[in-house]
Design a protein around this motif. Structure first.
Motif, short mmCIF file in Angstrom:
data_model
loop_
_atom_site.label_atom_id
_atom_site.label_comp_id
_atom_site.label_asym_id
_atom_site.label_seq_id
_atom_site.Cartn_x
_atom_site.Cartn_y
_atom_site.Cartn_z
N MET A 43 0.87 -1.19 0.00
CA MET A 43 0.00 0.00 0.00
C MET A 43 0.90 1.23 0.00
O MET A 43 0.73 2.15 0.82
CB MET A 43 -0.95 -0.01 1.20
CG MET A 43 -1.94 -1.15 1.11
SD MET A 43 -3.33 -0.97 2.19
CE MET A 43 -4.43 -2.25 1.56
N THR A 44 1.85 1.25 -0.89
CA THR A 44 2.82 2.35 -0.90
C THR A 44 2.29 3.54 -1.69
O THR A 44 1.58 3.38 -2.67
CB THR A 44 4.16 1.88 -1.50
OG1 THR A 44 5.10 2.94 -1.40
CG2 THR A 44 4.06 1.48 -2.96
N THR A 45 2.63 4.72 -1.21
CA THR A 45 2.33 5.95 -1.95
C THR A 45 3.67 6.59 -2.25
O THR A 45 4.43 6.92 -1.33
CB THR A 45 1.47 6.91 -1.09
OG1 THR A 45 0.31 6.19 -0.67
CG2 THR A 45 1.04 8.13 -1.88
N THR A 46 3.97 6.72 -3.54
CA THR A 46 5.29 7.21 -3.88
C THR A 46 5.29 8.73 -3.92
O THR A 46 4.37 9.36 -4.42
CB THR A 46 5.80 6.58 -5.20
OG1 THR A 46 7.17 6.87 -5.33
CG2 THR A 46 5.08 7.05 -6.43
N LEU A 109 -5.12 11.04 1.15
CA LEU A 109 -3.67 11.26 1.29
C LEU A 109 -2.84 10.09 0.77
O LEU A 109 -1.64 10.00 1.02
CB LEU A 109 -3.31 11.52 2.75
CG LEU A 109 -3.92 12.80 3.35
CD1 LEU A 109 -3.57 12.93 4.82
CD2 LEU A 109 -3.46 14.04 2.58
N GLY A 110 -3.48 9.19 0.04
CA GLY A 110 -2.75 8.05 -0.51
C GLY A 110 -2.92 6.81 0.38
O GLY A 110 -3.19 6.93 1.58
N VAL A 196 3.57 1.83 -13.08
CA VAL A 196 4.33 3.02 -13.45
C VAL A 196 3.58 4.25 -12.97
O VAL A 196 2.36 4.35 -13.16
CB VAL A 196 4.53 3.09 -14.99
CG1 VAL A 196 5.27 4.37 -15.37
CG2 VAL A 196 5.30 1.89 -15.49
N ALA A 197 4.30 5.17 -12.32
CA ALA A 197 3.71 6.46 -11.92
C ALA A 197 4.29 7.56 -12.80
O ALA A 197 5.51 7.59 -13.02
CB ALA A 197 4.02 6.74 -10.46
N LEU A 198 3.43 8.41 -13.32
CA LEU A 198 3.87 9.56 -14.13
C LEU A 198 3.50 10.83 -13.38
O LEU A 198 2.36 10.97 -12.92
CB LEU A 198 3.21 9.56 -15.51
CG LEU A 198 3.60 8.44 -16.48
CD1 LEU A 198 2.75 7.21 -16.24
CD2 LEU A 198 3.41 8.89 -17.92
N LYS A 284 8.22 6.91 -12.60
CA LYS A 284 8.81 5.92 -11.70
C LYS A 284 8.18 4.56 -11.98
O LYS A 284 6.96 4.47 -12.06
CB LYS A 284 8.57 6.32 -10.25
CG LYS A 284 9.22 5.38 -9.29
CD LYS A 284 9.11 5.82 -7.86
CE LYS A 284 9.75 4.75 -6.99
NZ LYS A 284 9.56 4.98 -5.58
N CYS A 285 9.00 3.54 -12.11
CA CYS A 285 8.49 2.18 -12.39
C CYS A 285 8.75 1.26 -11.20
O CYS A 285 9.81 1.34 -10.57
CB CYS A 285 9.19 1.63 -13.64
SG CYS A 285 8.52 0.06 -14.20
N GLN A 286 7.79 0.43 -10.91
CA GLN A 286 7.91 -0.51 -9.77
C GLN A 286 7.59 -1.92 -10.27
O GLN A 286 6.59 -2.11 -10.96
CB GLN A 286 6.89 -0.10 -8.71
CG GLN A 286 6.59 -1.12 -7.64
CD GLN A 286 7.53 -1.01 -6.45
OE1 GLN A 286 7.98 0.07 -6.10
NE2 GLN A 286 7.82 -2.13 -5.83
#
Ligand SMILES: Cc1cc2nc3c(=O)[nH]c(=O)nc-3n(C[C@H](O)[C@H](O)[C@H](O)COP(=O)(O)OP(=O)(O)OC[C@H]3O[C@@H](n4cnc5c(N)ncnc54)[C@H](O)[C@@H]3O)c2cc1C
Length: 342
Positions: A43-46, A109-110, A196-198, A284-286
């Motif tokens: 449950m990560t929020t980058t 808040l994520g 992936v986060a953009l 960012k890619c995970q």
């Protein structure tokens, strides 16, 4: 006073720490270690590269409560709703399969704010970048070894990492598992996927109306979220964020590749699906090698007690279901075992 180590600052570990504190108050010293640099686990929020962008949920996206869990876990939902950690989803999610009685919630808040809420309630001594590599029985205690080379001793240990990572631990865990326990753990299976986060600059505008969309028939991408929009977190001075999840077959096919090599493939597919997307400022890619549980421990017991004295108990979504309520179930089962033992 007993010293309890909880390995993993994901939802299961954090909730277990919180429930243990509420039940046993100052009779127990609770220590939480996680190998990561922050709380959340899956449950990560980058965090964005700078404060002009919004954060993004790379793992779990929202919480869906079935009618039965809304009732049986009512106290958890009402605590999170009244503290503002959870809010009902009120934006458009295209392709979301609605089932009668289900309620969907998002986290303004994520997703990691869920985990942080329970961690802060737990009053636990929390340490990041503590990677457990082995557990050794020393009389009535556990000696817990870290990757850094040193070790510490605890009266009881709770493991909440994905099952393959439990099985990789050195020391006595493997020897203490009974044959049926070992077989049950060996049979646990996870899906794998990439996320992936953009991150976009302030003023960037998305031309589509939805906050999230399930994509069908695409070999690479199965889900896209305008993440900050989904969380009602779009503010004028911060750029929006977007999250893409790959399909499980794509994840499996590319599992052993470096994420740096897979990211361009995902971005190319995204460009085809959303040709009007503005230029991101960073990406960012995970790789989620252990994403959601496909085969859990039979009958979903919530926990597995490997040793009673000194106590060693395993939990997490693999022992129940791979979602919020599954983690609650696991934390509650581990609490019963801990209370009986301490
Ligand atoms: C892409 C994706 C989408 C998902 N979508 C949803 C969703 O929409 N809704 C939903 O409810 N659920 C969803 N899930 C599932 C949900 O995220 C998990 O069920 C839940 O987060 C599991 O929590 P956990 O605490 O059991 O495990 P984890 O979150 O995996 O926590 C385990 C922790 O242990 C730490 N750890 C591992 N090994 C060690 C070690 N050796 N030493 C120290 N620390 C260690 C890890 O860093 C991690 O923080 C999703 C998961 C993924 C990956």
């Amino acid at each position: 006073m007993s010293r309890v180590l909880i390995v993993g600052a994901g939802l299961t570990g954090s909730l277990c720490a919180c429930l243990l504190r509420r039940e046993l108050q100052n009779k127990v010293q609770i220590v939480v270690w996680d190998k990561a640099r922050g709380a959340g686990g899956r449950m990560t929020t980058t965090r964005p590269p700078d404060s002009s962008c919004s954060s993004a949920d790379l793992g779990a996206q929202y919480v869906t409560a079935t009618a039965a869990y809304s009732q049986s876990h009512h106290s958890f939902y009402s605590e999170l709703l009244s503290s503002g950690v959870l809010q009902p989803v009120d934006s458009l999610i295209e392709g979301l399969k609605q089932k009668d009685g289900n309620k969907d919630y998002m986290t303004p808040l994520g997703m990691c704010s869920l985990v942080k809420h329970f961690l802060s309630e737990s009053g636990a001594d929390l340490f990041f970048e503590r990677h457990v590599t082995g557990l050794f029985r020393r009389g009535a205690s556990w000696e817990v070894q870290r990757k850094a080379g040193d070790s510490e001793t605890f009266d009881a240990v709770v493991l909440t990492m994905p099952v393959p990572q439990i099985l990789q631990l050195q020391g006595d865990v493997g020897n203490m598992l009974s044959a049926p326990q070992r077989q049950q753990l060996d049979e646990v299976m996870y899906s794998s996927r990439f996320a992936v986060a953009l991150f976009f600059p302030p003023g960037a505008v998305f031309s589509f109306p939805w906050a999230a969309r399930y994509v069908t028939g695409n070999p690479c991408i199965c889900y896209i979220a305008a993440d900050s929009r989904k969380r009602n977190a779009d503010v004028p001075d911060r750029g929006p964020s977007l999250v893409v999840h790959t399909s499980v077959p794509f994840g499996l096919a590319h599992l052993e590749k470096d994420k740096e090599d897979v990211q361009p493939i995902i971005l190319q597919e995204l460009q085809k699906l959303l040709p009007d997307l503005p230029e991101p400022t960073s990406v960012k890619c995970q790789k989620w090698r252990y994403s959601q549980v496909l085969t859990s421990v039979p009958d979903c017991p919530g926990q597995m007690t490997v040793n009673e004295r000194p106590l060693l108990v395993c939990g997490g979504d693999a022992f129940s279901h791979s979602n919020f309520d599954g983690c609650v179930e696991s934390a509650l089962s581990m609490l019963s075992v801990l209370k009986a033992s301490l």
